[in-house]
Each structure stands twice: as C-alpha cells, then as structure tokens.
Design an enzyme around this catalytic site. Structure first.
Site, PDB file in Angstrom:
ATOM      1  N   ASP A 308      65.888  -9.480  97.405  1.00 20.61           N
ATOM      2  CA  ASP A 308      66.742  -9.168  98.640  1.00 20.61           C
ATOM      3  C   ASP A 308      66.825 -10.326  99.508  1.00 20.61           C
ATOM      4  O   ASP A 308      65.970 -11.258  99.689  1.00 20.61           O
ATOM      5  CB  ASP A 308      66.325  -8.075  99.408  1.00 20.61           C
ATOM      6  CG  ASP A 308      67.249  -7.598 100.509  1.00 20.61           C
ATOM      7  OD1 ASP A 308      68.584  -7.250 100.213  1.00 20.61           O
ATOM      8  OD2 ASP A 308      66.799  -7.689 101.706  1.00 20.61           O
ATOM      9  N   GLU A 359      69.756 -12.071  95.283  1.00 21.22           N
ATOM     10  CA  GLU A 359      70.906 -11.622  95.992  1.00 21.22           C
ATOM     11  C   GLU A 359      71.159 -12.886  96.908  1.00 21.22           C
ATOM     12  O   GLU A 359      70.394 -12.870  98.051  1.00 21.22           O
ATOM     13  CB  GLU A 359      70.692 -10.292  96.884  1.00 21.22           C
ATOM     14  CG  GLU A 359      72.002  -9.933  97.613  1.00 21.22           C
ATOM     15  CD  GLU A 359      71.541  -9.392  99.035  1.00 21.22           C
ATOM     16  OE1 GLU A 359      72.649  -8.911  99.578  1.00 21.22           O
ATOM     17  OE2 GLU A 359      70.596  -9.424  99.572  1.00 21.22           O
TER      18      GLU A 359
END
Length: 632
Positions: A308, A359
């Site tokens: 993330d 990401e």
C-alpha cells in the site's frame, strides 16, 4: 508448528544490518517445553517486564534481561505459561516513563478495543499441497489473473446475529463458493493484520504478525486460505509498510524514544493518515518489516502481497509542506527506496512463485522492473493512470465523450511500460465518490449499459484485472464498512445481468489466450482504429504468442450503429464470442447474430474488413472461426 530457535550472534548481525527475514522465529512469545520464551527489542529502555494472566497482571514480578550484546533485545523464560494466555510488556523508557505495550511480534491479539497480546502457536495441517506446487503459473505474466478485492468485515453479514461479520471459517465456504462460481483467479484481502480502529479498513496496523481476531483465530484464517487454495483460488494480502498508528500500546515511542519511527517530525508525521512513518534508515526496522512480509507468505501461504501507498514512501515531500531533503538535496527517500528493493529481492529469492503488487500513483520509473535493471523489483504495478482516465471518461454524458476521446486512448501509449494491474478498487467507491454504477451518467438503462461496457473494456484492455466487491453486481450504494453488501439487489434482473456479465468475462478472459497471454507485452495489442472520436468508437486486436486474435470493438454512445466497417487481417468467418448487449446481461440482443463474414474490402490498412452492427453503449468481441480452440 515449532517456530522458536535461540538468537545467535549471526541473527544479531543480520538484525542490525537490516537483512533478517525470519525474526518471527526469534522474537515475540514462543511456547517451549515447560513455559514460554519472551523476547522484545527495546534498546533504550531502562527496564522491561512481561506480565499477564500467568502472574495476575503484576507488572513487576517478571523483569526481563537485556542480552549481553549490541542487539537491544530483552529476553525471559517464564514457566507455566499456556496457549491462550494474555500478556503485555511494561517498558520503562529512556525518559523514565513506564508504558504498557503489545508485543510487536505477537501471533494473536485480544479483540479490540482490548489490546493485550495472546500466547499462541501456529500449528496447522495444511491440505493445499497441489496448489502450492502449481501456484506460480496462476499468477505469472502470461496467466489470466483476475482479482476480487474483499473487505472481510463487510462482504456479507449476519443480520439475525446483531449484524455481525462472518468468521474466517464461515468465509471459507461462502466466499470460496462465490469466487469459484464467478471465475476470479485470486482474492485480495484488505489488510487483515490486527488494527485497533475498524474504520481504518485495516490500513492502520499495530500488529504486523497477527491476523485480526475480529473474525477468529490464526488457524481460522489458515483454514480460509487453505480452503480457497483447494478450490484453485489464490490469495493476495494487502500489506502496509508505509506508516503505522500512534496508539500508545503499539509501536509508537516504544522504548521512550522514536524507535520504529523517524526522529525528525518532518519525516515522522504523515499528514494524510495522521500516523507515523517507519524509519527505514534503521537496520532493525528494515528487518522487522522484511520479516513481516516473509511471515505472511511463509506461515500463511499467501500467494502475493499488495504493498500500500508506495508513492508515500518514495517521496520525502509527499503531501507535506515541510520536508527534509535527502543527502543530495533531492526529494526521494533513498532509505525507503533501498528497503523496497531489498523487500522484493528477498521475497523473490525465497518465494519465486509469488508476486508483489505496488500501489504507486506517480510516474516513478521501473516500479515493476528488476532491481538489477535499476527498478524497484515489484512483480506488478497498479495502473492508476488508466483507472483515473477511464472513470473520468465514463462519468461524462456520452454526447460530450468525443471531446475526451484522448482520455480513452492515451493509456495504451504507456500500457507496457510496467507490468500493470487494472484496478477498480475500494478507493473508487468511498468518501463520496459513489459506487461504480452511480458514477455512470443518464438514466438507469444507460447506467447499467455503461457499467457493462466499463467491465468489457477493462477485460479487453492489456493488464491483469482487479474489481472491488459489490461492483460485480452493480451495487447502487457507496461501500460502507459497517454494512453488508446489498446482496438483495440480485433479486432484480439488471443486477443479475451485470453479475452474469462479469462471470462470463472471467471465463472468456481465462479461455482466450489472446486476451491474457501477452497482457504485459506490446506484441499482444494492436490498434485497428483509435481516431473515430466523432462516433466515440475504438477498435483493437488482442493477440496471443501463437497468433490467435480477438477483435474488440467498443461503442461509447447510446446510438446503435449499422454497417460499421472495421479492418481485419484475416478473411473468412468471424464469430462474435462476446456481446455486452446480450439479453443474458440485461441488454437488447443488438449485434451480429453470432457471426459475420469478412469481406474482401480493404479498410484501416488491412486487406479485409467486417461490416458490423454495434450495440448502443456496447462491446463486441470477435475472432476468426478457425482460431476457436478448447479452453486452455
């Protein structure tokens, strides 16, 4: 499963160097004969005690001993400790203040709002040998990877039982059956590591080695993953090495100093999430994070990690007005970059059949290229540019789409610069953004037709696929983590139609090598026509390594088009293998009656052409009849 082995001088060396990947076998609480061995890193602490159920929660009866080496680790064997015993550390910090802390290496934790750690073992009889031997081929660049992104707490709830979430063992059946039926190759779980605030969706982690106890025990999660594997479904875990919450029982100010986080507040504080940033300059912190990543793949058989907020790690000025430049005066976080490279190098070294997913929302180069080439070493990168441009385009009234045609076509020019995943993720259906269906313009008929067209476009476009739960049946309401998905909508045909379309797209994507085999290779894509902005139509070919091909023609207006001519490289019969306007999906069956003969009429620079009927707000996929082959 016996994990524990004593800490050696070599362990200390690797720990401090920042290359230890198995600290979960050394630190934390480990049941051994006669009791439990506790070990915790707190180098600046004046005193450390372990206390819990085993001593009536007396903070001072079990003082821990500092190891006689430079590790900063405190240890103690406590006799008579049992599995399920709750415990904490009482750390008297460098500032003289005593703080109750959860174990950073705990395998299990008390259910929030409690924050005690729990002594646990991780023994489990896995039954997924077949999957583990073959899993690499299901996630590689040539495979039909389609990912169903899931928040476990809100996928389905039990209204008869105080609207509770399903347990891991319940999800093993219900989620497993659903994902198998829908044809997704993998599920991706929003972070399941323990987190105090449920509303963070798991992105504010306090315990990097413990699955959240909200849904059951560690073995229950293993059973869920095992069951998915036995159904042929891979599991990707969302993992957050970019920041952690400031809760007093967690990692923050652990030993009375900024131990896990940066000392300088301009690097330590992240304004977006009001949390602390890991200090990647410390070898021990890097070893902690590397060990966490390896733990979920080693112990829980995860098939990949989605990392993330990579962009927030790469840039020192990310969302900051005040920041500290690196030693060269630049804005790149050199320590974080080196950590990410080491993360990927060690994961692929030890688990060559998994993949990591970044990401990363900027234009940082070579995110998914090997480190020896100067890349970050990830296996895949989320294509945030494609997602933003596509959703922007689809949000426009079709009458104006011709003015935004470049939003649709530009993505191809960088589609192979990385190994991309096309994400329609949870981030696009929260914080007032509305659902995917709700983003679509005009009346209900056009909304559903647009949504079917969006999914058709995604499955035709180069790149692996990711869809957040609820989108696959056209949920109207924006996602709410406190509520179940609106499964009752499947009582209505338009929603069942969207669901059937996604299921059929997964099957077609898996079956047709031309649609997946060269997802990450420019040889797998060829424009037919990207210039018809006046009619908002694009057409292109997807191709396999052996030369199989699928023609994709997409009409982004609610106007039915007759005799629409498209150039093709082969003569003979072409079969319409997919039509988003099928009555099975809620459409009007406007199309080409399943087949069309190529004419010897040159067009679009090709020797042959097809005269097609294009459904309004519709997609048609065709392929030469002699390319049809059994499912492979």
């Amino acid at each position: 499963m016996a994990f524990y082995s004593p800490i050696t001088d070599y362990d200390v060396y690797l720990f401090k160097e920042g290359t230890h990947t198995r600290l979960y076998r050394k630190l934390g609480a480990h049941l051994i004969e006669g009791g439990c061995h506790f070990a915790v890193w707190a180098p600046s602490a004046r005193e450390v005690y372990v206390f819990g159920d085993f001593n009536g929660w007396d903070k001072f009866s079990y003082p821990m001993k500092r190891r006689p080496d430079p590790s900063g680790i405190w240890e103690l064997f406590v006799p008579g400790v049992w599995k399920g015993c709750k415990y904490k550390y009482f750390v008297v910090g460098a500032d003289g203040v005593g703080r109750e802390k959860s174990d950073p290496f705990a395998f299990f934790c008390e259910q929030p709002p409690g924050n005690a750690s729990i002594v646990w073992d991780l023994s489990y009889n896995w039954q997924d040998d077949k999957w583990m031997k073959e899993r690499g081929r299901h996630i590689d660049y040539h495979a039909p990877v389609s990912i169903y992104e899931v928040h476990l707490g809100s996928w389905r709830r039990v209204p008869e039982d105080q609207n509770r979430s399903l347990h891991y063992w319940e999800l093993a059946y219900w989620l497993g059956e659903y994902v198998k039926e829908m044809g997704f190759s993998h599920v991706e779980f929003l972070p399941i590591m323990e987190h105090p605030f449920y509303g963070s969706w798991g992105y504010q982690i306090t315990n990097y080695f413990a699955p959240t106890s909200r849904y059951g025990t560690p073995q229950d999660l293993m059973y869920l993953i095992d069951s998915l594997h036995q159904r042929g479904i891979g599991v990707i875990l969302d993992w957050v090495p970019s920041h952690f919450p400031t809760d007093e029982h967690g990692l923050a100010f652990f030993d009375g100093t900024h131990l896990y986080e940066y000392e300088d507040w301009r690097k330590r504080w992240h304004p977006d999430w009001k949390s602390f940033v890991f200090d990647y300059s410390k070898g021990e912190v890097r070893s902690f994070l590397l060990s966490s990543a390896h733990f979920w793949i080693d112990v829980y058989h995860a098939d990949g990690l989605r990392v993330d907020a990579v962009a927030s790690m790469l840039y020192l000025d990310y969302s900051r007005t005040e920041w500290v430049p690196n030693i060269y005066g630049g804005k790149e976080n050199l320590e974080a970059i080196e950590f990410l490279r080491k993360l990927n190098e060690t994961l692929y070294r030890d688990f060559p059949d998994i993949h990591t997913f970044a990401e990363e929302s900027t234009a940082w180069p070579m995110v998914s290229k090997p480190t020896y080439m100067g890349g970050l070493g990830f296996g895949y990168k989320w294509n945030m540019g494609w997602m933003n441009d596509t959703l922007f385009y689809f949000s426009k009234d079709p009458i104006y789409r011709k003015y935004y045609h470049d939003k649709l076509t530009f993505s191809v020019w960088y589609a192979f610069s990385e190994n991309f995943v096309l994400p329609l993720s949870h981030d696009e259906v929260v914080h007032g953004k509305g659902s995917l269906l709700g983003k679509m313009p005009k009346d209900d008929w056009q909304k559903f037709a647009n949504l079917r067209l969006l999914f058709s476009y995604m499955y035709a476009f180069p790149g692996k696929k990711l869809l957040f739960m609820g989108g696959e049946f056209g949920q109207w309401r924006e996602w709410d983590h406190n509520q179940s998905l609106d499964w009752h909508l499947l009582e209505y045909f338009p929603h069942r139609g969207v669901q059937r379309l996604v299921k059929d797209l997964n099957e077609l994507y898996r079956k047709e090598r031309a649609l997946h085999e060269l997802d990450c290779d420019p040889a797998g894509f060829e424009w037919v026509d990207f210039s018809d902005y006046e009619q908002s139509v694009i057409s292109f070919l997807r191709k396999s390594k052996s030369g199989e091909m699928v023609l994709v023609v997409l009409n982004f207006t609610p106007v039915q088009r007759y005799n629409y001519r498209v150039g093709v490289p082969k003569g003979g019969l072409w079969l319409e293998v997919f039509n988003s306007d099928s009555e099975l999906y809620g459409g009007a069956n406007i199309g080409n009656m399943g087949r069309v003969m190529a004419e010897d009429v040159p067009f679009h620079g090709r020797q042959y052409s097809l005269s097609l009927t294009l459904p309004p707000l519709g997609a048609v996929f065709l392929k030469p009849a002699y390319d049809i082959c059994p499912q492979g």
